[in-house]
Scaffold this active site. Structure first.
Site, PDB file in Angstrom:
ATOM      1  N   SER A  14      -2.473  -7.909  -2.334  1.00 58.74           N
ATOM      2  CA  SER A  14      -3.190  -9.160  -2.051  1.00 58.74           C
ATOM      3  C   SER A  14      -4.616  -8.863  -1.593  1.00 58.74           C
ATOM      4  CB  SER A  14      -2.438  -9.929  -0.954  1.00 58.74           C
ATOM      5  OG  SER A  14      -3.217 -11.002  -0.495  1.00 58.74           O
ATOM      6  N   GLY A  69     -11.848 -10.312   6.994  1.00 54.13           N
ATOM      7  CA  GLY A  69     -11.534 -11.436   7.886  1.00 54.13           C
ATOM      8  C   GLY A  69     -10.949 -12.639   7.179  1.00 54.13           C
ATOM      9  N   CYS A 127      -0.624 -11.238  11.514  1.00 53.09           N
ATOM     10  CA  CYS A 127      -1.501 -12.022  12.377  1.00 53.09           C
ATOM     11  C   CYS A 127      -0.723 -12.459  13.607  1.00 53.09           C
ATOM     12  CB  CYS A 127      -2.051 -13.234  11.642  1.00 53.09           C
ATOM     13  SG  CYS A 127      -0.840 -14.520  11.414  1.00 53.09           S
ATOM     14  N   LYS A 161       5.545  -9.616   4.070  1.00 51.75           N
ATOM     15  CA  LYS A 161       4.649  -8.444   4.066  1.00 51.75           C
ATOM     16  C   LYS A 161       4.540  -7.934   5.497  1.00 51.75           C
ATOM     17  CE  LYS A 161       0.400  -6.483   2.331  1.00 51.75           C
ATOM     18  NZ  LYS A 161      -0.767  -6.662   1.493  1.00 51.75           N
ATOM     19  N   ASN A 188       0.450  -2.999   4.864  1.00 47.02           N
ATOM     20  CA  ASN A 188      -0.880  -3.566   4.967  1.00 47.02           C
ATOM     21  C   ASN A 188      -1.798  -2.478   5.529  1.00 47.02           C
ATOM     22  OD1 ASN A 188      -2.990  -5.512   5.144  1.00 47.02           O
ATOM     23  ND2 ASN A 188      -1.457  -7.108   5.455  1.00 47.02           N
ATOM     24  N   THR A 189      -3.045  -2.799   5.750  1.00 45.90           N
ATOM     25  CA  THR A 189      -3.993  -1.784   6.226  1.00 45.90           C
ATOM     26  C   THR A 189      -3.683  -1.384   7.672  1.00 45.90           C
ATOM     27  OG1 THR A 189      -5.492  -3.544   6.914  1.00 45.90           O
ATOM     28  CG2 THR A 189      -5.856  -2.597   4.741  1.00 45.90           C
ATOM     29  N   GLY A 213      -6.370   2.693   1.125  1.00 45.90           N
ATOM     30  CA  GLY A 213      -6.651   3.797   0.221  1.00 45.90           C
ATOM     31  C   GLY A 213      -5.803   5.023   0.509  1.00 45.90           C
ATOM     32  N   GLY A 261      -4.066  -1.415  -4.668  1.00 50.28           N
ATOM     33  CA  GLY A 261      -5.115  -2.166  -3.987  1.00 50.28           C
ATOM     34  C   GLY A 261      -6.468  -1.523  -4.167  1.00 50.28           C
TER      35      GLY A 261
END
Ligand SMILES: Cc1cc2nc3c(=O)[nH]c(=O)nc-3n(C[C@H](O)[C@H](O)[C@H](O)COP(=O)(O)O)c2cc1C
Length: 302
Positions: A14, A69, A127, A161, A188-189, A213, A261
């Site tokens: 995403s 963001g 979040c 996720k 996720n990151t 990455g 990604g």
């Protein structure tokens, strides 16, 4: 139609591939050889968001730190302006949503599930819940509570996720599974920061961001393995996948599908190359099932 998480499918992460912008640049050729087996939208929120102040990207030797963001048009803007194009993509559409409380999440899930073209909904749980202050994806109780509210709202697959900073990723995954999630996506990151070499102050406008990455790959594979041994759900594995061999390793660790990604920023057609390489590897090895390393380190054929 509902997404079925085919074994070996290559999706996008995403927020890392914009088909509307790619179509402006590459025209219909982009649609004719679409680089992914399914498309996951950029995460949308209920209200529009401007995103973080610039600069928003820092390139590292092994990937990117972003502090984008979550800029987005909000639910209504997305449905009116972006959805019609995304609904015509030649692959299944998965819509990613993020809410800051259960009510926001419920509104988002209800609205996007009503659209026939939505084949699954990804819940970006990285979040805080403004009501508890806890990151929804980092806490088993939080993820269970949110998923239980959303499960009755749609029959479409719900993909949780997960957040890589969870203390016990396997416990979070089990809680999501028991609350009715149909699949898991990770990772996720990871939180990161970089300094401006001239001033010594944080480079990113928001002060910090998320590392993506190749730097993530070992962490991501380890979390995929933990989650795959803890639940029976299909897993979309991601984090630094840049080649078919990387993707194959994720499948071996327990992923059903993979997502690409950061590599798509370097090469917008990376998904196609990775898929071709992955299929060749799966065929060469004759494996149609992953080999899972258990947390104790033993290998077991699943
Ligand atoms: C610029 C950028 C934007 C992203 N936006 C989102 C997003 O909107 N929603 C989300 O769930 N993940 C987002 N991600 C995380 C990716 O989907 C993916 O989980 C992560 O980057 C790891 O995969 P990769 O190493 O292949 O990039 C973003 C990542 C990047 C680099």
């Amino acid at each position: 139609m509902s997404y079925a998480f085919p074994y070996g499918a290559v999706l996008n992460g995403s927020g890392t591939f914009d088909p509307i912008a790619a179509h402006r640049t590459f025209g219909d050729a982009m649609l004719e050889s679409f680089p992914f087996d399914a498309f996951v939208s950029k995460t949308i929120t209920l209200e529009p968001r401007a995103g973080n102040p610039p600069p928003r990207l820092w390139e590292t030797a092994s990937g990117l730190i972003n502090s984008i963001g979550l800029p987005n048009k909000g639910l209504e803007g997305f449905l009116q302006l972006d959805f019609p194009f995304l609904a015509r993509l030649p692959v299944p559409l998965i819509v990613s949503v993020m809410g800051f409380d259960h009510d926001q999440l419920a509104q988002l899930v209800t609205a996007v599930a009503e659209r026939d073209e939505t084949q699954a909904i990804e819940l970006n749980f990285s979040c805080p819940n403004v009501e508890t202050g806890l990151i929804m994806g980092a806490d088993p109780g939080e993820i269970a509570a949110a998923t239980e509210v959303l499960r009755p709202l749609t029959d479409k697959p719900l993909i949780a996720k997960l957040t890589p900073t969870a203390h016990d990723q396997a416990a979070v995954a089990r809680a999501a599974e028991q609350a009715g999630a149909d699949a898991l996506a990770l990772i996720n990151t990871l939180p990161g920061m970089a300094l401006d070499p001239a001033s010594g102050r944080p480079w990113l406008g928001a002060g910090r961001g998320g590392q993506s990455g190749p730097a993530l790959r070992a962490v991501a594979m380890n979390q995929v393995r933990d989650v795959a041994t803890a639940t029976a759900l299909p897993i979309i594995g991601m984090g630094g996948i840049a080649s078919g061999k990387n993707a194959y390793d994720f499948v071996q660790a327990g992923a059903t599908c993979v997502a690409v990604g950061t590599e798509s920023f370097r090469d917008p057609a990376a998904g196609l190359r990775i898929r071709t390489e992955l299929v060749a590897l799966l065929e060469t090895t004759g494996r149609d099932r992953p080999v899972l390393a258990t947390p104790s380190g033993d290998l077991r054929h699943d």
